[in-house]
Design an enzyme around this catalytic site. Structure first.
Site, PDB file in Angstrom:
ATOM      1  CD1 TRP A 105       1.930  19.965  22.760  1.00  0.00           C
ATOM      2  CD2 TRP A 105       1.170  21.346  24.346  1.00  0.00           C
ATOM      3  NE1 TRP A 105       2.995  20.715  23.216  1.00  0.00           N
ATOM      4  CE2 TRP A 105       2.556  21.563  24.178  1.00  0.00           C
ATOM      5  CE3 TRP A 105       0.482  22.082  25.301  1.00  0.00           C
ATOM      6  CZ2 TRP A 105       3.258  22.512  24.940  1.00  0.00           C
ATOM      7  CZ3 TRP A 105       1.177  23.033  26.055  1.00  0.00           C
ATOM      8  CH2 TRP A 105       2.546  23.227  25.872  1.00  0.00           C
ATOM      9  CG  ASP A 174      -3.695  22.158  19.387  1.00  0.00           C
ATOM     10  OD1 ASP A 174      -3.253  23.017  18.589  1.00  0.00           O
ATOM     11  OD2 ASP A 174      -3.166  21.929  20.500  1.00  0.00           O
ATOM     12  CE  LYS A 198       3.535  25.711  18.917  1.00  0.00           C
ATOM     13  NZ  LYS A 198       4.678  25.560  19.786  1.00  0.00           N
TER      14      LYS A 198
HETATM   15  N1  PMP Z   1      -0.970  23.035  21.370  1.00  0.00           N
HETATM   16  C1  PMP Z   1       0.194  22.674  20.809  1.00  0.00           C
HETATM   17  C2  PMP Z   1       0.190  21.598  19.780  1.00  0.00           C
HETATM   18  C3  PMP Z   1       1.379  23.301  21.188  1.00  0.00           C
HETATM   19  O1  PMP Z   1       2.537  22.943  20.635  1.00  0.00           O
HETATM   20  C4  PMP Z   1       1.342  24.322  22.174  1.00  0.00           C
HETATM   21  C5  PMP Z   1       2.560  25.097  22.605  1.00  0.00           C
HETATM   22  N2  PMP Z   1       3.766  24.630  22.291  1.00  0.00           N
HETATM   23  C6  PMP Z   1       0.115  24.639  22.741  1.00  0.00           C
HETATM   24  C7  PMP Z   1      -1.019  24.005  22.300  1.00  0.00           C
HETATM   25  C8  PMP Z   1       0.014  25.688  23.806  1.00  0.00           C
HETATM   26  O2  PMP Z   1       0.162  26.913  23.217  1.00  0.00           O
HETATM   27  P1  PMP Z   1       0.393  28.250  24.043  1.00  0.00           P
HETATM   28  O3  PMP Z   1       1.738  28.188  24.658  1.00  0.00           O
HETATM   29  O4  PMP Z   1       0.264  29.303  22.978  1.00  0.00           O
HETATM   30  O5  PMP Z   1      -0.690  28.346  25.045  1.00  0.00           O
END
Ligand code: PMP
Length: 367
Positions: A105, A174, A198
């Site tokens: 990520w 994040d 989450k």
């Molecule tokens: N950051 C993290 C730490 C994630 O776990 C995720 C999705 N699993 C995202 C960003 C991306 O999120 P989204 O699917 O809502 O765009």
């Protein structure tokens, strides 16, 4: 009919049962008004109450200082991979930003930021995402506009248990997959964001907590819906917000508050993740977690079964057996394989004990 499947999914993930029951109860008529939140105007007094209450619960649960704004945006965590540089990379001349890349990520976030400025990854590229390079080895650029990291890498199960020091530039994190899983000192950050699906709700809404003085520096090409200043001025109502997702978040935050707040979540999350890591550690290598002990995630526990690199047949058997016991979504992310148990706030000690019990029995049978 009451029996619910035990969901260890990485997100969208389990919600507290009381939240689902409340949403169900209010689905035909919210608070006696004869329509549901799905159908109401985002400019109605009822929705104003919902969004204001959601914000004040967040402020209370995280002790958010007054000089921070709370935004409810669309576009998910991935939208913020773009919104962060679009809004902040112009904070300083040179348009550069420092990124710590400890998993999928943060890697994606860094790649997206390259579209808008210079990205400096502060450590040599990692071959495997199983550790956090020691901060004393990071080459931070003192004139960077910000320093970015992902507090919990959902795919690899790598979590920061410390807040990095930037020596100047604002810190951006994040926290999508460990938001409100423990207390956090918001004042150390310029910006924190988290997708709700989450720990604090369902998909559709992303919380952004941003220090007020960072607003108003967006690049001119920043899409207006992602412009923090515009959204802050409009109380996240520049356009139609994800009303129902915000309402669900409100219910989840009330549930967190009624269950002791972020400190109580921290205690429970430590307890739950230790239950699983203890079994892994005591299994003589039958279960193997590749992540350094110091940064093992309390939220996402990745492990292999049978041998260090995983025995595919045994892992399939493990997942099939779990599913027969009503435990689902334990399959590791497709990019890494193996098993991943996600233990977000709504996953109970009882749920975790069911998994632990199964792991002990599976070990006995197959080691
Ligand atoms: N950051 C993290 C730490 C994630 O776990 C995720 C999705 N699993 C995202 C960003 C991306 O999120 P989204 O699917 O809502 O765009």
């Amino acid at each position: 009919e009451d029996k619910r499947t035990v969901n260890f999914g990485a997100g969208p993930a389990k919600l507290p049962k009381s939240v689902l029951l409340q949403a169900q109860k209010e689905l035909l008529s919210y608070s006696g008004i004869g329509i549901s939140v799905l159908e109401m105007s985002h400019r109605s007094p009822d929705f104003s109450n919902i969004i204001n209450k959601t914000e004040s619960l967040l402020r209370e649960l995280l002790n958010i200082p007054d000089n921070y704004r709370v935004l409810f945006l669309q576009g998910g965590g991935s939208g913020q991979f773009s919104a962060v540089p679009l809004n902040l990379i112009g904070l300083r001349e040179g348009r550069s930003a420092d990124y710590v890349v400890t998993g999928t990520w943060s890697a994606k976030a860094a790649k997206e930021a390259e579209k808008y400025g210079k990205v400096n990854v502060v450590h040599p590229k990692l071959d495997t995402y199983t550790k956090i390079p020691d901060p004393s080895t990071w080459t931070l650029n003192p004139s960077a506009s910000y320093v970015y990291y992902c507090c919990n890498e959902t795919v690899h199960g790598v979590e920061f248990n410390f807040t990095p020091e930037t020596n100047g530039p604002v810190l951006v994190s994040d926290m999508s997959s460990n938001f409100l899983s423990r207390p956090v000192d918001v004042s150390k950050f310029g910006l924190i964001y988290a997708g709700a699906q989450k720990n604090v709700g369902c998909a559709g809404v992303t919380v952004v907590i941003v220090r007020e003085d960072l607003l108003g520096h967006a690049l001119k090409e920043c899409p207006i819906v992602l412009d923090y200043k515009v959204q802050a001025e409009m109380n996240s109502l520049y356009n139609t917000p994800p009303c129902f997702s915000i309402y669900i978040m409100c219910l989840v935050l009330e549930w967190i508050k009624n269950n002791g707040g972020s400190a109580a979540m921290q205690t429970l999350n430590k307890q739950k993740s230790s239950m699983i890591y203890d079994i892994i550690n005591a299994s003589n290598g039958f279960y193997a977690c590749p992540v350094d002990e110091a940064c093992r995630s309390r939220m996402n526990v990745p492990f292999r079964v049978g041998k260090k690199e995983g025995d595919g047949d045994l892992e399939k058997k493990f997942l099939d057996g779990a599913s027969k016991r009503g435990m689902i979504s334990l399959k590791g992310h497709r990019s890494v394989g193996g098993i991943r148990a996600s233990l977000y706030n709504a996953v109970t000690v009882e749920d975790t004990e069911a998994l632990a019990q199964y792991m002990r029995e599976f070990l006995k049978e197959h080691q």
